[in-house]
Design a protein around this motif. Structure first.
Motif, PDB file in Angstrom:
ATOM      1  N   GLN A 108      -6.100  -8.389   7.257  1.00 29.74           N
ATOM      2  CA  GLN A 108      -6.211  -7.859   8.623  1.00 29.74           C
ATOM      3  C   GLN A 108      -5.859  -6.378   8.703  1.00 29.74           C
ATOM      4  OE1 GLN A 108      -3.728 -11.185  10.147  1.00 29.74           O
ATOM      5  NE2 GLN A 108      -5.231 -11.213  11.794  1.00 29.74           N
ATOM      6  N   ILE A 109      -5.090  -5.869   7.715  1.00 30.92           N
ATOM      7  CA  ILE A 109      -4.827  -4.426   7.733  1.00 30.92           C
ATOM      8  C   ILE A 109      -5.596  -3.743   6.597  1.00 30.92           C
ATOM      9  CG2 ILE A 109      -2.573  -4.584   8.837  1.00 30.92           C
ATOM     10  CD1 ILE A 109      -1.381  -4.139   5.953  1.00 30.92           C
ATOM     11  N   GLY A 110      -6.571  -4.455   6.067  1.00 28.23           N
ATOM     12  CA  GLY A 110      -7.458  -3.850   5.085  1.00 28.23           C
ATOM     13  C   GLY A 110      -6.952  -3.924   3.656  1.00 28.23           C
ATOM     14  N   LEU A 155       0.865  -5.675  13.576  1.00 24.41           N
ATOM     15  CA  LEU A 155      -0.287  -5.197  12.815  1.00 24.41           C
ATOM     16  C   LEU A 155      -0.611  -3.741  13.123  1.00 24.41           C
ATOM     17  CD1 LEU A 155      -2.663  -8.295  12.940  1.00 24.41           C
ATOM     18  CD2 LEU A 155      -1.239  -7.522  11.048  1.00 24.41           C
ATOM     19  N   GLU A 156      -0.418  -3.337  14.401  1.00 27.66           N
ATOM     20  CA  GLU A 156      -0.743  -1.960  14.776  1.00 27.66           C
ATOM     21  C   GLU A 156       0.120  -0.982  13.998  1.00 27.66           C
ATOM     22  OE1 GLU A 156      -3.428  -1.267  16.292  1.00 27.66           O
ATOM     23  OE2 GLU A 156      -3.636  -3.467  16.324  1.00 27.66           O
ATOM     24  N   LYS A 157       1.412  -1.314  13.984  1.00 26.30           N
ATOM     25  CA  LYS A 157       2.346  -0.445  13.278  1.00 26.30           C
ATOM     26  C   LYS A 157       2.012  -0.396  11.782  1.00 26.30           C
ATOM     27  CE  LYS A 157       7.167   0.704  13.897  1.00 26.30           C
ATOM     28  NZ  LYS A 157       8.377   0.301  14.637  1.00 26.30           N
ATOM     29  N   ALA A 158       1.646  -1.560  11.270  1.00 27.05           N
ATOM     30  CA  ALA A 158       1.295  -1.628   9.856  1.00 27.05           C
ATOM     31  C   ALA A 158       0.104  -0.726   9.565  1.00 27.05           C
ATOM     32  CB  ALA A 158       0.989  -3.072   9.474  1.00 27.05           C
ATOM     33  N   GLN A 178       6.402  -0.769   3.676  1.00 26.28           N
ATOM     34  CA  GLN A 178       6.812  -1.208   5.011  1.00 26.28           C
ATOM     35  C   GLN A 178       5.630  -1.822   5.764  1.00 26.28           C
ATOM     36  OE1 GLN A 178       8.493   2.457   6.508  1.00 26.28           O
ATOM     37  NE2 GLN A 178      10.563   1.896   5.845  1.00 26.28           N
ATOM     38  N   ALA A 179       4.450  -1.212   5.580  1.00 29.55           N
ATOM     39  CA  ALA A 179       3.265  -1.730   6.265  1.00 29.55           C
ATOM     40  C   ALA A 179       3.014  -3.184   5.874  1.00 29.55           C
ATOM     41  CB  ALA A 179       2.054  -0.869   5.924  1.00 29.55           C
ATOM     42  N   LEU A 180       3.149  -3.469   4.573  1.00 22.78           N
ATOM     43  CA  LEU A 180       2.930  -4.843   4.127  1.00 22.78           C
ATOM     44  C   LEU A 180       3.941  -5.782   4.772  1.00 22.78           C
ATOM     45  CD1 LEU A 180       2.148  -4.282   0.330  1.00 22.78           C
ATOM     46  CD2 LEU A 180       0.551  -4.820   2.173  1.00 22.78           C
ATOM     47  N   ASN A 181       5.175  -5.313   4.923  1.00 22.79           N
ATOM     48  CA  ASN A 181       6.189  -6.135   5.584  1.00 22.79           C
ATOM     49  C   ASN A 181       5.824  -6.395   7.039  1.00 22.79           C
ATOM     50  OD1 ASN A 181       8.740  -6.985   4.092  1.00 22.79           O
ATOM     51  ND2 ASN A 181       8.446  -4.915   3.308  1.00 22.79           N
ATOM     52  N   PHE A 182       5.330  -5.339   7.724  1.00 25.11           N
ATOM     53  CA  PHE A 182       4.951  -5.508   9.126  1.00 25.11           C
ATOM     54  C   PHE A 182       3.748  -6.443   9.276  1.00 25.11           C
ATOM     55  CE2 PHE A 182       7.307  -1.495  10.248  1.00 25.11           C
ATOM     56  CZ  PHE A 182       8.109  -2.070  11.229  1.00 25.11           C
ATOM     57  N   ALA A 183       2.905  -6.497   8.242  1.00 25.42           N
ATOM     58  CA  ALA A 183       1.682  -7.302   8.346  1.00 25.42           C
ATOM     59  C   ALA A 183       1.910  -8.761   7.973  1.00 25.42           C
ATOM     60  CB  ALA A 183       0.603  -6.708   7.445  1.00 25.42           C
ATOM     61  N   THR A 184       3.150  -9.087   7.607  1.00 29.53           N
ATOM     62  CA  THR A 184       3.435 -10.445   7.144  1.00 29.53           C
ATOM     63  C   THR A 184       4.018 -11.280   8.280  1.00 29.53           C
ATOM     64  OG1 THR A 184       3.895  -9.546   4.955  1.00 29.53           O
ATOM     65  CG2 THR A 184       4.650 -11.788   5.396  1.00 29.53           C
ATOM     66  N   ASP A 185       3.302 -12.308   8.642  1.00 30.15           N
ATOM     67  CA  ASP A 185       3.754 -13.198   9.714  1.00 30.15           C
ATOM     68  C   ASP A 185       4.704 -14.246   9.113  1.00 30.15           C
ATOM     69  OD1 ASP A 185       4.128 -14.944  11.767  1.00 30.15           O
ATOM     70  OD2 ASP A 185       2.039 -15.583  11.916  1.00 30.15           O
TER      71      ASP A 185
END
Lengths: 306, 289, 512
Positions: C371-373, C332-335, C287-294
């Motif tokens: 950006q999320i490491g 990104l924060e949520k990710a 899910q984090a990867l999904n949130f980090a995808t613009d």
């Protein structure tokens, strides 16, 4: 000399066998099954397996090679996995296009490269030398696919002077053959220059000069005649790289030659076609090298081969 | 004290004059060496030449034409093309050194062994070389890179392999030529061991021609890399490899020329530099002079 | 331009001659189509490529055809019916139809066509799907056939319009050269196949339908060079190009000599995450990867805006598509929070295998996820090598360190099952099918199986809405975007349309 020719003639089939084994192993090591590519991503494993069996690709490597080699000796390279046409027919359709293109390119390269090299030699280390040689090398310093695309954009799209694609008329030879000729032109120009410089420095040319022979006749008859050998050598030996250039040029210009056939076949893992094209190309290269050597021997019997 | 300038200056001047006149008669080496020097300089001092990050993307600023901020414009991912070209010099030099080096390391010993040994060894080695040489280089590279997977190292291996026969042939011919020379025959007669003859006489006398050939191959390495990139077999993203940049840039020809032009020019400078330098070195090292 | 120069030559030669020629010479009007890929076979049943299907389109027909309104229409069958079980389908065939080689079209031909797919020894490339649902086919009389299915199959009629349902001449197929020479019942027949350059099609004189529609000849050419496609359209070497590289779209739109047509496509681009991988087995990481995808940024950067963010595993053209979903807006924060929760606060490294054309998406994702490491190792591969790596089994993928695969999937308008089952059902693990990340959810399997057996369309679509929610929540894929289909023509070309997914139909197109 006879022994040398004899050895070369024996080596030719050996080279072809070596190449065929090499290609055969390389292809089987190539990841990517033809059956999977044909059946597409949506196909089930069962479907892919069935296609594999149909193509005869489930048999052992040795068995496949022996079948291939046995048929190849009889001039049968099998059928293309893609078009189902006999490979030999596919190649036969394409070879004339590549040959005419290569020939045109060579003629261009020689008719520009030799005079350019002569200018370089005659004005050795003076400005015409630098200008000619730098232009020659500069042309060859650009990736030819880029030159080709730029030329297409300028001459076909912007000016509308030349046909963009295909091999339909004599005009359609202009852009591809120029693109293909750029590199050999530079090579021939440099070769001509350096061997002419060498010849011009030799005693008999100096003598001829001292005798008052016309300078122009010295250049053309004495010097050039002796410079022919290295030029022939380079033309013969560079046939392989010309084929390499044809792969790119044909791809850009939609030229229906064997270079484009090769690229397409690799994409679809069309094993029989890749095998056939490689063998034909290698045969051509070896033959050209051999002819070049024979011609050199004929022109200059003093050269020893060993 | 007062005499000092007049005694030093002429010497300096004559040294300079000598250097200048050497340069004047070796224009090739000066031009070629200068161009290559420029690239080496860019490679070493890349972070000082540009402050831009060659990998930093900005999707809001893609395909920009050259400007003060981006001297060469930006690419399809909004990266600074100037920075990528400058940093790319490192990759290109690495390519040249590795693939020419590999070809030399493999090809030269094979050629020397063939030349020294003669007979069956010679025939077999040269037969293998003929097979490799007969393969149109690009076809061989397509196969090699496809089998090993497209990345920078495999690309270099592929390019190196088809240069191997060139070095093998060259060093074999040199060996054969030298073998007949009187000093080698003399060494043989004196009972000097074969390995010693090899390293002391043959290798040393082959260095010149091999250097010349290396500079000439260096130019083709970069062009071959570009051609292979064009066929989809080049360096992995996001490495700023010139050939790969040019190859990606070609897809934008018609709306943006800068993306392919500048890496193309960089390649041109490099190929030109190596070729001119090679011609110069050949003149310089030619034993017949 | 070339033509112009020739005309000038004629004028110099003599106006009389020129006018004479112009009045007597019957110039065949040729419609030239250029695509990004050449034909893979002349046998529609032995390949499964969109661009090949487009090329074969004018020459072959199925029992049904998809009209430009995307509805199913009668073609070689005039009417059909199904029994209550949903298993037995009876088709009445069109009479008076002949194949290009003169072979009559009748029940025998139809039976032959489907039996060649059922025959495992043939090993035809496109047989797989038919074999999954078709039990047998029988001839009832000369112009009536009956299909018996293994289980109810909602996409059955749609499949009859697709490549494996195209009717080939039994005579030509038995002779064995269909792969090189097309023989169907369509309005155009194959005139020439120069495998290096073009396929030329000409009008078929004995066509059963409207013989007048379309141009005299259709010429298909191809080039893998996108800038060459664009140039060919500019010079008029091509009347139609498919697809249009998005970067040239604006330029084409601005040119009054050219026309750009944009329609909703069906190709969904995604990154399939290997759920066997340590980090990726955690749903929070996925899910984090999904949130980090613009996704909006991707559409802009890669497709020049000609696409839409993929908020559902289905494209908008698929029946059952739920437009209300938007589970992963850029955040990104949520990710980062999700990653931290999963124990990867400092990020991790993963690989993705991509094909050459998709390498750029990989590069963009690389920067986004940095950006999320998360460090993304983009492994660009030649297409054959890629398919070998992408369709590996668990062992192969862990040995090669393949953590994710970037790909796209397009099922056109043939139903949600063809999109969801191969990608997400646990029976579809690669290499058998396209569940490339070995995602397994019994709940989803049950939903998909239930939907596939539901004949009522509304009830079926309701189940698919639940399935979409479940899939997005479990996030086995990072969903990227859905493409638009971009096709460009010269301004004087009318009547070209596109089946979502990029297959163009040109047999009724005209040049004015």
């Amino acid at each position: 000399m006879k022994a040398y020719i004899f050895r070369k003639l024996i080596a030719l089939p050996l080279i072809l066998v070596g190449v065929s084994i090499l290609v055969f192993i390389a292809l089987r090591a190539l990841p990517g099954e033809p059956a999977r590519i044909m059946a597409g991503p949506e196909a089930t494993q069962e479907a892919v397996d069935l296609v594999t069996i149909r193509l005869g690709l489930d048999r052992s490597l040795l068995e496949q090679y022996l079948t291939f080699a046995g048929n190849a000796i009889r001039g049968d390279f099998g059928d293309s996995l893609r078009s189902r046409l006999p490979v030999i027919q596919e190649i036969a359709e394409r070879v004339p296009y590549t040959l005419t293109l290569a020939l045109t390119a060579y003629l261009l390269a020689i008719s520009i490269g030799v005079p350019a090299g002569m200018i370089g030699a005659i004005y050795h280390n003076r400005w015409p030398d630098y200008v000619v040689m730098i232009i020659a090398i500069m042309g060859a310093s650009f990736a030819n696919f880029w030159l080709a695309l730029m030329a297409m954009n300028f001459f076909s799209v912007q000016l509308g002077w030349l046909p963009l694609l295909g091999a339909n008329s004599w005009q359609s030879y202009i852009l591809p053959s120029i693109t293909l000729a750029v590199l050999p032109t530079a090579v021939i120009a440099r070769m001509t220059r350096s061997s002419m410089i060498e010849v011009l420095g030799q005693d008999y040319v100096r003598t001829a000069r001292a005798k008052g022979l016309q300078v122009r006749s010295i250049y053309w008859s004495h010097a050039l005649r002796n410079a022919v050998i290295p030029i022939v050598t380079i033309v013969g030996l560079n046939f392989g790289s010309l084929i390499g250039g044809a792969v790119v040029t044909e791809t850009v210009f939609n030229w229906p030659g064997i270079g484009r056939l090769m690229v397409d076949s690799v994409r679809f893992r069309d094993y029989p076609v890749i095998q056939g094209v490689t063998l034909v190309a290698v045969f051509g290269v070896v033959l050209m090298n051999f002819l070049a050597e024979m011609l050199i021997a004929f022109l200059n019997p003093r050269i020893r081969f060993d | 004290m007062t005499l000092a300038p007049s005694t030093v200056a002429p010497r300096k001047r004559s040294a300079m004059r000598a250097a200048l006149s050497w340069c004047g008669s070796h224009v090739n080496i000066v031009i070629g060496g200068g161009l290559i020097g420029l690239i080496v300089f860019a490679a070493i001092f890349a972070p000082l030449i540009t402050s831009a990050d060659p990998y930093a993307q900005n999707l809001m600023a893609t395909l920009l034409p050259p400007s003060w901020e981006h001297p060469f414009g930006t690419d399809d991912n909004g990266r600074d093309i100037f920075a990528r070209v400058i940093y790319g010099a490192r990759i290109s030099l690495l390519e040249v050194v590795l693939s020419v080096g590999l070809a030399l390391i493999v090809g030269t010993p094979l050629g020397i062994i063939a030349g020294m040994a003669g007979g069956v060894v010679d025939t077999v080695i040269m037969w293998v070389m003929d097979v490799l040489f007969a393969f149109p280089g690009i076809v061989l590279a397509i196969l090699i890179v496809s089998v090993l997977g497209p990345n920078l190292i495999n690309l270099l291996i592929a390019i190196a392999i088809f240069a191997v026969p060139v070095y093998a042939r060259l060093s074999r011919n040199l060996t054969l030529g030298l073998k007949r020379m009187e000093f080698i025959e003399a060494a043989n007669a004196l009972g000097i061991s074969r390995p010693r003859i090899l390293t002391h006489y043959i290798l040393r006398n082959s260095v010149g021609p091999l250097i010349v050939q290396s500079t000439l191959t260096a130019g083709t390495v970069i062009l071959s890399a570009a051609s292979l990139s064009f066929l989809g077999l080049g360096a992995q993203p996001p490495i700023p490899e010139w050939g790969a940049m040019m190859s990606v840039g070609r897809n934008y020809l018609g709306v943006n020329i800068w993306m392919s032009l500048f890496p193309g020019l960089a390649i041109m400078v490099m190929v030109l530099g190596f070729n001119v330098l090679g011609d110069g070195l050949r003149d310089l090292l030619d034993p017949r002079k | 331009m070339n033509l112009k120069l020739k005309n000038r030559g004629w004028l110099v030669g003599g106006a009389l001659l020129a006018s004479l020629l112009a009045s007597t010479a019957v110039m065949a009007d040729t419609l030239t189509v250029m695509q990004i890929e050449g034909p893979r076979s002349m046998d529609p049943g032995d390949q499964s490529a969109t661009y090949t299907n487009a090329l074969l389109g004018p020459m072959y027909q199925g029992l049904l055809i998809r009209g430009s309104d995307l509805k199913l229409q009668p073609a070689l069958a005039t009417e059909w019916s199904v029994d209550e079980s949903g298993l037995e389908w009876t088709f009445k065939l069109r009479e008076g139809v002949v194949f290009h080689d003169g072979t009559p079209f009748n029940a025998d031909a139809v039976v032959y066509n489907f039996e060649r797919h059922l025959n495992t020894e043939r090993g035809l490339a496109a047989s797989g799907r038919i074999r999954t649902f078709l039990s047998k086919i029988e001839k009832l009389d000369d112009f009536t056939v009956k299909f018996t299915l293994k289980s109810p199959y909602p996409a059955f009629l749609a499949i009859l319009t697709s490549n494996s349902g195209q009717q080939v001449s039994p005579t030509a197929d038995a002779a064995g050269n269909l792969g090189a020479a097309a023989v169907g019942t369509g309005p155009y027949r194959m005139a020439e196949y120069n495998s290096g350059e073009y396929v030329l099609q000409e009008k078929f004189a004995d066509y059963w339908g409207d013989k007048a529609a379309g141009e005299d000849e259709i010429k298909w050419t191809w080039s893998a060079e996108t800038s060459v496609l664009n140039m060919a359209l500019q010079t008029g070497d091509a009347d139609i190009i498919n697809p249009v590289p998005p970067v040239f779209a604006a330029q084409i739109e601005a040119n009054p000599d050219l026309k750009l047509s944009v329609s909703d496509g069906s190709a969904v681009f995604w990154v399939s995450l290997n759920t066997e991988n340590d980090a990726l087995s955690d749903v929070r990481v996925r899910q984090a990867l999904n949130f980090a995808t613009d996704k909006v940024g991707l559409v802009q950067a890669i497709m020049s805006g000609y696409g839409s963010p993929a908020n559902s595993p289905l494209p908008s053209v698929a029946p059952g598509f739920d437009p209300s979903l938007n589970p992963y807006p850029l955040d990104l924060e949520k990710a980062k929070a999700l990653l931290a929760e999963a124990g990867y606060a400092d990020g991790f490294t993963m690989s993705v295998v991509v094909q050459e054309p998709e390498a750029r998406i990989g590069e963009v994702l690389q920067a986004m996820w940095q950006q999320i490491g998360v460090t993304l190792d983009v492994r660009r591969m030649e297409s054959g090598v890629w398919s070998d790596a992408a369709f590996g089994d668990q062992a192969k993928k862990s040995a090669e360190g393949t953590d994710s695969v970037m790909a796209s999937w397009s099922s056109g308008v043939n139903g949600a099952d063809l999109q969801l089952r191969p990608l997400y059902h646990s029976s579809s693990f690669s290499p058998g099918s396209a569940n490339l990340g070995f995602y397994k959810s019994e709940e989803l399997d049950a939903l998909l199986d239930k939907a596939a057996a539901t004949i009522d369309e509304d009830a079926r679509n309701a189940i698919y809405v639940d399935a979409q929610k479940l899939i997005t929540e479990d996030a086995p894929h990072v969903l990227l975007y859905v493409t638009k289909d971009l096709v460009a023509t010269r301004a004087n070309v009318e009547g070209v349309w596109t089946i979502p997914g990029g297959q163009i139909r040109v047999e009724t197109a005209t040049k004015n």
